[in-house]
Design a protein around this motif. Structure first.
Motif, PDB file in Angstrom:
ATOM      1  N   GLU A 139      -7.240 -24.413  -2.302  1.00  0.00           N
ATOM      2  CA  GLU A 139      -7.607 -23.542  -3.420  1.00  0.00           C
ATOM      3  C   GLU A 139      -8.347 -22.308  -2.903  1.00  0.00           C
ATOM      4  O   GLU A 139      -8.180 -21.206  -3.420  1.00  0.00           O
ATOM      5  N   SER A 140      -9.151 -22.510  -1.864  1.00  0.00           N
ATOM      6  CA  SER A 140      -9.881 -21.402  -1.260  1.00  0.00           C
ATOM      7  C   SER A 140      -8.910 -20.396  -0.649  1.00  0.00           C
ATOM      8  O   SER A 140      -9.096 -19.180  -0.768  1.00  0.00           O
ATOM      9  N   VAL A 141      -7.865 -20.901  -0.001  1.00  0.00           N
ATOM     10  CA  VAL A 141      -6.836 -20.029   0.587  1.00  0.00           C
ATOM     11  C   VAL A 141      -6.121 -19.253  -0.517  1.00  0.00           C
ATOM     12  O   VAL A 141      -5.841 -18.061  -0.378  1.00  0.00           O
ATOM     13  N   GLN A 142      -5.840 -19.929  -1.640  1.00  0.00           N
ATOM     14  CA  GLN A 142      -5.148 -19.278  -2.744  1.00  0.00           C
ATOM     15  C   GLN A 142      -5.982 -18.135  -3.332  1.00  0.00           C
ATOM     16  O   GLN A 142      -5.452 -17.092  -3.703  1.00  0.00           O
ATOM     17  N   LYS A 143      -7.293 -18.325  -3.369  1.00  0.00           N
ATOM     18  CA  LYS A 143      -8.173 -17.263  -3.864  1.00  0.00           C
ATOM     19  C   LYS A 143      -8.090 -16.040  -2.953  1.00  0.00           C
ATOM     20  O   LYS A 143      -8.116 -14.899  -3.417  1.00  0.00           O
ATOM     21  N   GLU A 144      -7.987 -16.301  -1.656  1.00  0.00           N
ATOM     22  CA  GLU A 144      -7.850 -15.194  -0.708  1.00  0.00           C
ATOM     23  C   GLU A 144      -6.513 -14.489  -0.894  1.00  0.00           C
ATOM     24  O   GLU A 144      -6.425 -13.264  -0.796  1.00  0.00           O
ATOM     25  N   ILE A 145      -5.470 -15.249  -1.171  1.00  0.00           N
ATOM     26  CA  ILE A 145      -4.147 -14.674  -1.401  1.00  0.00           C
ATOM     27  C   ILE A 145      -4.174 -13.795  -2.649  1.00  0.00           C
ATOM     28  O   ILE A 145      -3.595 -12.702  -2.679  1.00  0.00           O
ATOM     29  N   ASP A 146      -4.852 -14.268  -3.691  1.00  0.00           N
ATOM     30  CA  ASP A 146      -4.976 -13.475  -4.915  1.00  0.00           C
ATOM     31  C   ASP A 146      -5.677 -12.147  -4.616  1.00  0.00           C
ATOM     32  O   ASP A 146      -5.292 -11.099  -5.138  1.00  0.00           O
ATOM     33  N   LEU A 147      -6.710 -12.196  -3.753  1.00  0.00           N
ATOM     34  CA  LEU A 147      -7.425 -10.982  -3.377  1.00  0.00           C
ATOM     35  C   LEU A 147      -6.517 -10.050  -2.578  1.00  0.00           C
ATOM     36  O   LEU A 147      -6.529  -8.835  -2.781  1.00  0.00           O
ATOM     37  N   ILE A 148      -5.717 -10.620  -1.697  1.00  0.00           N
ATOM     38  CA  ILE A 148      -4.770  -9.824  -0.900  1.00  0.00           C
ATOM     39  C   ILE A 148      -3.815  -9.068  -1.817  1.00  0.00           C
ATOM     40  O   ILE A 148      -3.575  -7.872  -1.655  1.00  0.00           O
ATOM     41  N   HIS A 149      -3.246  -9.764  -2.818  1.00  0.00           N
ATOM     42  CA  HIS A 149      -2.319  -9.124  -3.750  1.00  0.00           C
ATOM     43  C   HIS A 149      -3.004  -8.005  -4.523  1.00  0.00           C
ATOM     44  O   HIS A 149      -2.449  -6.911  -4.690  1.00  0.00           O
ATOM     45  N   GLU A 150      -4.217  -8.276  -5.011  1.00  0.00           N
ATOM     46  CA  GLU A 150      -4.929  -7.298  -5.816  1.00  0.00           C
ATOM     47  C   GLU A 150      -5.289  -6.058  -4.997  1.00  0.00           C
ATOM     48  O   GLU A 150      -5.105  -4.924  -5.453  1.00  0.00           O
ATOM     49  N   THR A 151      -5.790  -6.269  -3.780  1.00  0.00           N
ATOM     50  CA  THR A 151      -6.171  -5.116  -2.953  1.00  0.00           C
ATOM     51  C   THR A 151      -4.943  -4.334  -2.488  1.00  0.00           C
ATOM     52  O   THR A 151      -5.015  -3.108  -2.337  1.00  0.00           O
ATOM     53  N   ALA A 152      -3.832  -5.024  -2.281  1.00  0.00           N
ATOM     54  CA  ALA A 152      -2.597  -4.322  -1.897  1.00  0.00           C
ATOM     55  C   ALA A 152      -2.135  -3.412  -3.031  1.00  0.00           C
ATOM     56  O   ALA A 152      -1.710  -2.270  -2.800  1.00  0.00           O
ATOM     57  N   LYS A 153      -2.230  -3.903  -4.266  1.00  0.00           N
ATOM     58  CA  LYS A 153      -1.855  -3.086  -5.419  1.00  0.00           C
ATOM     59  C   LYS A 153      -2.792  -1.883  -5.562  1.00  0.00           C
ATOM     60  O   LYS A 153      -2.350  -0.775  -5.872  1.00  0.00           O
ATOM     61  N   LEU A 154      -4.073  -2.121  -5.323  1.00  0.00           N
ATOM     62  CA  LEU A 154      -5.043  -1.029  -5.403  1.00  0.00           C
ATOM     63  C   LEU A 154      -4.779   0.025  -4.334  1.00  0.00           C
ATOM     64  O   LEU A 154      -4.933   1.221  -4.573  1.00  0.00           O
ATOM     65  N   GLN A 155      -4.350  -0.431  -3.135  1.00  0.00           N
ATOM     66  CA  GLN A 155      -4.048   0.516  -2.066  1.00  0.00           C
ATOM     67  C   GLN A 155      -2.872   1.402  -2.454  1.00  0.00           C
ATOM     68  O   GLN A 155      -2.912   2.620  -2.269  1.00  0.00           O
ATOM     69  N   GLY A 156      -1.847   0.794  -2.991  1.00  0.00           N
ATOM     70  CA  GLY A 156      -0.690   1.572  -3.438  1.00  0.00           C
ATOM     71  C   GLY A 156      -1.059   2.544  -4.551  1.00  0.00           C
ATOM     72  O   GLY A 156      -0.621   3.701  -4.558  1.00  0.00           O
ATOM     73  N   ARG A 157      -1.881   2.065  -5.479  1.00  0.00           N
ATOM     74  CA  ARG A 157      -2.313   2.903  -6.603  1.00  0.00           C
ATOM     75  C   ARG A 157      -3.124   4.096  -6.108  1.00  0.00           C
ATOM     76  O   ARG A 157      -2.920   5.229  -6.551  1.00  0.00           O
ATOM     77  N   ALA A 158      -4.052   3.840  -5.180  1.00  0.00           N
ATOM     78  CA  ALA A 158      -4.906   4.907  -4.665  1.00  0.00           C
ATOM     79  C   ALA A 158      -4.082   5.991  -3.975  1.00  0.00           C
ATOM     80  O   ALA A 158      -4.252   7.189  -4.237  1.00  0.00           O
ATOM     81  N   MET A 159      -3.184   5.577  -3.093  1.00  0.00           N
ATOM     82  CA  MET A 159      -2.372   6.546  -2.359  1.00  0.00           C
ATOM     83  C   MET A 159      -1.464   7.336  -3.296  1.00  0.00           C
ATOM     84  O   MET A 159      -1.284   8.546  -3.143  1.00  0.00           O
ATOM     85  N   GLN A 160      -0.896   6.645  -4.290  1.00  0.00           N
ATOM     86  CA  GLN A 160       0.002   7.335  -5.214  1.00  0.00           C
ATOM     87  C   GLN A 160      -0.770   8.339  -6.069  1.00  0.00           C
ATOM     88  O   GLN A 160      -0.255   9.412  -6.404  1.00  0.00           O
ATOM     89  N   TRP A 161      -2.033   8.016  -6.386  1.00  0.00           N
ATOM     90  CA  TRP A 161      -2.833   8.930  -7.206  1.00  0.00           C
ATOM     91  C   TRP A 161      -3.082  10.241  -6.470  1.00  0.00           C
ATOM     92  O   TRP A 161      -3.028  11.316  -7.067  1.00  0.00           O
ATOM     93  N   ILE A 162      -3.371  10.138  -5.169  1.00  0.00           N
ATOM     94  CA  ILE A 162      -3.555  11.360  -4.388  1.00  0.00           C
ATOM     95  C   ILE A 162      -2.249  12.138  -4.333  1.00  0.00           C
ATOM     96  O   ILE A 162      -2.248  13.374  -4.379  1.00  0.00           O
ATOM     97  N   ASN A 163      -1.127  11.438  -4.245  1.00  0.00           N
ATOM     98  CA  ASN A 163       0.169  12.131  -4.276  1.00  0.00           C
ATOM     99  C   ASN A 163       0.342  12.903  -5.580  1.00  0.00           C
ATOM    100  O   ASN A 163       0.830  14.034  -5.591  1.00  0.00           O
ATOM    101  N   PHE A 164      -0.042  12.271  -6.695  1.00  0.00           N
ATOM    102  CA  PHE A 164       0.066  12.935  -7.998  1.00  0.00           C
ATOM    103  C   PHE A 164      -0.756  14.220  -8.016  1.00  0.00           C
ATOM    104  O   PHE A 164      -0.300  15.262  -8.494  1.00  0.00           O
TER     105      PHE A 164
END
Length: 201
Positions: free
Chosen positions: A51-76
């Motif tokens: 379960e602890s590993v799964q929580k880390e995976i959830d964080l990985i997914h969330e931060t990856a989405k935030l990274q894409g969002r941040a970079m795309q915002w600067i592109n905009f």
């Protein structure tokens, strides 16, 4: 997903290798053994550990989405002038309304310079907030794969700095780092390629 760092078994393996390195600087001979043992250890892990590993995976997914969002915002923001010419607008009209901007054409923004500068400052702050959160996930990326991602983030930060310094620069030119800047940034992130960069430059 491409890097497979959201695979529970791979994540478990990376953690064991990282912990081994923290305890012993030279473990090249042990890494192979760790990789062979990790599958058995993962299968034998308790529910709580998994379960602890799964929580880390959830964080990985969330931060990856935030990274894409941040970079795309600067592109905009960087491409506002191009998008105006093409009849596109990616930043919500509700955001423009807060600064009493009817659109983002150069004519409108220069007539409302103070409001436009405030608008850009706020959007850069939004970007930095997302970028800061995204970087919480960098520790899960293997060092070799982290270098290009961190280098890209460095270049997007540079772009944000340039636009914040002079918001109207987006109407004068495309704000992008030079190849030399990218190579130097990569060299800074990955010391092993510094000598190669020096030769190329």
């Amino acid at each position: 997903k491409i890097m497979e760092i959201d695979n529970p078994q791979v994540l478990w393996q990376q953690k064991e290798i990282r912990l081994a390195r923290e305890g012993q600087s030279r473990i090249k001979g042990r890494v192979t053994k760790l990789k062979h043992k990790v599958k058995q250890r993962f299968q034998a892990a308790t529910i709580k550990q998994k379960e602890s590993v799964q929580k880390e995976i959830d964080l990985i997914h969330e931060t990856a989405k935030l990274q894409g969002r941040a970079m795309q915002w600067i592109n905009f923001i960087r491409d506002i002038d191009d998008d105006v010419e093409l009849g596109r607008q990616y930043i919500p009209s509700s955001e423009l309304a807060k600064y009493k901007l009817k659109d983002l054409s150069e004519e409108t923004t220069r007539e409302n310079e103070k409001q436009f500068r405030s608008f850009i400052t706020n959007e850069i702050k939004r970007y930095r907030n997302w970028q800061t959160q995204a970087e919480q996930g960098f520790r899960y990326i293997p060092a070799r794969l982290r270098i290009p991602i961190q280098t890209s983030a460095d270049m997007f930060n540079w772009t944000a700095d340039q636009i914040l310094e002079d918001p109207f620069v987006i109407y004068d030119k495309k704000v992008v780092p030079s190849k030399a800047q990218v190579l130097k940034a990569a060299a800074k992130r990955g010391g092993k390629i510094q000598k190669w960069i020096a030769v190329k430059l």
